[in-house]
Design a protein around this motif. Structure first.
Motif, PDB file in Angstrom:
ATOM      1  N   GLU A   1      -2.747   5.109   2.547  1.00 11.44           N
ATOM      2  CA  GLU A   1      -2.097   4.282   3.559  1.00 11.44           C
ATOM      3  C   GLU A   1      -2.806   2.941   3.656  1.00 11.44           C
ATOM      4  O   GLU A   1      -4.051   2.873   3.662  1.00 11.44           O
ATOM      5  CB  GLU A   1      -2.132   4.978   4.935  1.00 11.44           C
TER       6      GLU A   1
ATOM      7  N   SER B   1      -2.904   1.160   6.255  1.00  5.09           N
ATOM      8  CA  SER B   1      -3.567   1.093   7.556  1.00  5.09           C
ATOM      9  C   SER B   1      -5.020   1.561   7.460  1.00  5.09           C
ATOM     10  O   SER B   1      -5.879   1.085   8.219  1.00  5.09           O
ATOM     11  CB  SER B   1      -2.810   1.946   8.577  1.00  5.09           C
TER      12      SER B   1
ATOM     13  N   ILE C   1      -7.046  -1.369   6.469  1.00  8.74           N
ATOM     14  CA  ILE C   1      -7.246  -2.290   7.587  1.00  8.74           C
ATOM     15  C   ILE C   1      -8.372  -1.796   8.485  1.00  8.74           C
ATOM     16  O   ILE C   1      -9.215  -2.575   8.945  1.00  8.74           O
ATOM     17  CB  ILE C   1      -5.934  -2.455   8.373  1.00  8.74           C
ATOM     18  N   ARG C   2      -8.430  -0.480   8.711  1.00 10.47           N
ATOM     19  CA  ARG C   2      -9.512   0.067   9.532  1.00 10.47           C
ATOM     20  C   ARG C   2     -10.865  -0.113   8.856  1.00 10.47           C
ATOM     21  O   ARG C   2     -11.884  -0.344   9.523  1.00 10.47           O
ATOM     22  CB  ARG C   2      -9.240   1.537   9.823  1.00 10.47           C
TER      23      ARG C   2
ATOM     24  N   HIS D   1       0.996  -3.856   2.411  1.00 20.51           N
ATOM     25  CA  HIS D   1       1.671  -3.580   3.679  1.00 20.51           C
ATOM     26  C   HIS D   1       3.147  -3.271   3.468  1.00 20.51           C
ATOM     27  O   HIS D   1       3.670  -2.266   3.972  1.00 20.51           O
ATOM     28  CB  HIS D   1       1.500  -4.796   4.599  1.00 20.51           C
TER      29      HIS D   1
ATOM     30  N   LYS E   1       5.105   0.405   3.871  1.00 21.13           N
ATOM     31  CA  LYS E   1       6.185   0.533   4.847  1.00 21.13           C
ATOM     32  C   LYS E   1       7.474   1.029   4.193  1.00 21.13           C
ATOM     33  O   LYS E   1       8.197   1.856   4.763  1.00 21.13           O
ATOM     34  CB  LYS E   1       6.435  -0.818   5.519  1.00 21.13           C
TER      35      LYS E   1
END
Length: 622
Positions: free
Chosen positions: A22, A24, A27-28, A67, A71
């Motif tokens: 992922e 995300s 990003i973390r 991204h 998605k």
């Protein structure tokens, strides 16, 4: 010895990132420390895209690509579909001149659209791109060019749209052309095939070059200038002997070749870009004189720049494959395929069957060494396992593909991800074994350099099961656009690219655009020009963003389950449906039992034996 991620060298960090599923998560990771932030911004997103979405033809906008592609993959898993009809505005066509004694023939049924589309990046970021779609509407040619990006949004805020242009709900600038020639008659001169030349194949990116084949035997290369309202021109006319052009395909070679089915028993090969000839004579022909009525050619497609596949039928061997060279047109095929039925006792029965569409699998859905040799075919062989033929195919990324049925305006999604992951795992293991052997050798054979570098997914997602969707607005039962739209075949499917969140479906008399995205996603694909919202998205926000004209369709869908089948319904954007949302599905889906009772009873699931068989035709993975 390293004790944490930040202590790892860059090559090991890249190997760790290749197993992340992922965006995300990346990003973390950037929020943990400066070293990881710098590595991910510099190399992490690129490694993520190459490992999770290999062989995608995208520019190096790695962060936005990670991204957007994540998605899109999630939206396919959640069945986030936003379908709507698209049609040119009234001022997109020049008034047709009238001639004495000339009358256009009326038709008892709508046209059968054939579609082609592509997109090209035009700037220095992910959102700056140009999307082109063309389709045949009877004897008329319809063309739409979409310009996307923040520059277009700011421009349209200052300058209102002109004639033949429109602005959609995402602030994309659209320009339309509807080309109608006066002496062409619907039903006689219908467009049967359309091929858009890509930017690398045409002499100018300011023009669209379109190969148009007609039922009356016309085969032309037409150019349309982006900045001219009525400026279209017939660049080249190809000699067909006035035989009907049933199908055509343009190769990716340089210069590109054109293969066209002429009549029932011949395929002609042409140079697309030819100056000084009118009409252009074929380089050669592949004849199928052994075919006897009612057997005939149906379609042809280039699997790669020098390999051509042909479908025909009814015949015991309905698929033929040829190697094509400009200076040597073949007379014999290199491979034939049949759909043989195996019975008890080892008895094999070969029955005549028909193959209709053919579609090569993209590089992201097959190992590198099989690119151009692995393709899909759809047809109808009349056996009891089939309820409908397959009229159209659309390969997607990561082992998915769509199949358009011959009835009920239905499309089915099939997932070959397990097979693809198995092939990629085999290649990955082979690559590792070769790397170990190379430590004791000075070199490696060159034929191993094309191995697939995709890491297999470790997650078994139940949402990845196959499904069938009916592309008809079931809410509009009193005044449908076309009374036969509910039973229409899906004649064609097209998507601009593997990275695009949009595909197009052609049913009788209409073209449907389907956006694959969630209406309640705060951070959708950047091409939709999302506006930052604090907190969640309300129903009013969703309507304003995705359905301001209230023209989004509400469709039905069911999953292919061996034990239970339930027809799911789609709520209109901004409407609340009764009951809880279905776990793992988009927010707009709800059960038909919930719609009637307001709750989901234990008896909501109906055994598959009591259901009407769905419109699933025979689809072969060759």
């Amino acid at each position: 010895m390293p004790t944490s991620l930040k202590d790892l060298p860059p090559e090991l960090l890249g190997d760790v990132v290749s197993y992340i599923e992922e965006a995300s998560t990346l990003i973390r990771l950037t929020l943990t420390c400066k070293k990881l932030h710098d590595f991910i911004e510099r190399d992490g997103y690129r490694v993520f895209v190459h490992s999770r979405f290999p062989h995608h033809p995208i520019p190096p906008f790695w962060k936005d690509a990670a991204h957007a592609l994540t998605k899109l993959s999630r939206a396919w898993d959640r069945k986030s579909l936003i379908p709507r009809y698209i049609e040119p505005p009234q001022d997109a066509s020049r008034p047709r001149p009238s001639y004495p004694g000339f009358r256009r023939r009326g038709q008892t049924m709508g046209y059968q659209p054939v579609i082609d589309s592509y997109e090209a990046w035009t700037g220095s970021n992910w959102t700056l791109r140009r999307e082109t779609i063309a389709w045949g509407a009877g004897s008329d040619l319809v063309l739409r060019v979409n310009w996307m990006g923040p520059d277009i949004v700011s421009k349209r805020r200052r300058i209102p749209p002109g004639r033949g242009t429109s602005v959609d709900q995402h602030h994309h600038d659209s320009k339309w052309w509807k080309i109608s020639e006066p002496y062409l008659v619907n039903g006689r001169d219908d467009i049967m095939t359309i091929n858009l030349l890509r930017d690398e194949q045409k002499p100018s990116s300011d023009n669209e070059f379109i190969v148009v084949g007609r039922a009356s035997g016309g085969l032309d290369l037409v150019s349309v200038h982006h900045r001219g309202r009525w400026s279209w021109k017939r660049e080249t006319r190809f000699e067909t002997g006035r035989r009907s052009v049933r199908s055509a395909s343009v190769s990716k070679s340089d210069p590109p070749l054109l293969a066209a089915c002429l009549g029932d028993q011949a395929i002609a090969i042409y140079h697309v870009m030819t100056a000084g000839q009118d009409p252009v004579q074929p380089l050669g022909k592949i004849l199928f004189n052994e075919l006897k009525s009612p057997c005939r050619l149906w379609s042809t497609v280039f699997l790669r720049h020098d390999r051509l596949a042909v479908s025909l039928g009814p015949h015991v061997e309905p698929i033929r494959v040829f190697d094509i060279k400009p200076n040597a047109i073949p007379t014999e095929d290199i491979r034939r395929f049949s759909f043989a039925e195996s019975h008890a006792g080892g008895y094999v029965q070969e029955q005549p069957t028909t193959a209709y569409p053919l579609a090569p699998l993209p590089a992201s859905s097959c190992p590198c060494e099989l690119e151009g040799d692995l393709f899909l075919s759809g047809g109808f062989d009349g056996t009891i396992r089939n309820t409908a033929a397959i009229y159209s195919l659309l390969p997607l990324d990561r082992g998915r593909f769509l199949a358009g049925s011959s009835q009920f305006a239905s499309i089915s999604l099939f997932n070959m991800r397990t097979v693809v992951d198995k092939l990629c795992q085999q290649n990955h293991n082979l690559e590792r074994s070769l790397a170990e052997k190379s430590r004791n050798q000075s070199s490696i054979s060159s034929h191993h350099t094309g191995l697939c570098h995709s890491k297999p997914s470790t997650r078994q997602d139940p949402r990845s099961r196959d499904w069938t969707c009916f592309l008809a607005d079931r809410r509009n039962t009193k005044h449908p656009r076309n009374p036969r739209e509910w039973s229409s075949p899906v004649y064609s499917l097209s998507s601009p690219s593997l990275c695009s969140p949009t595909f197009f479906a052609g049913i009788e008399d209409h073209v449907i655009q389907v956006d694959v995205s969630s209406t309640y996603d705060r951070f959708p694909d950047p091409i939709y020009n999302p506006e930052p919202k604090i907190g969640g998205i309300s129903e009013e926000d969703a309507i304003q963003k995705w359905d301001p004209h209230r023209n989004v369709m509400s469709v039905n869908l069911y999953e292919h389950d061996s034990t239970n089948i339930e027809l799911m319904h789609q709520a209109r954007i901004g409407e609340r449906h009764p009951g809880d949302r279905i776990p793992g599905w988009d927010e707009r889906w709800y059960s038909g039992n919930v719609a009637r009772t307001g709750q989901r009873p234990e008896s909501a699931w109906i055994p598959a034996k009591k259901q009407l068989d769905g419109p699933q035709g025979h689809t072969e993975n060759e």
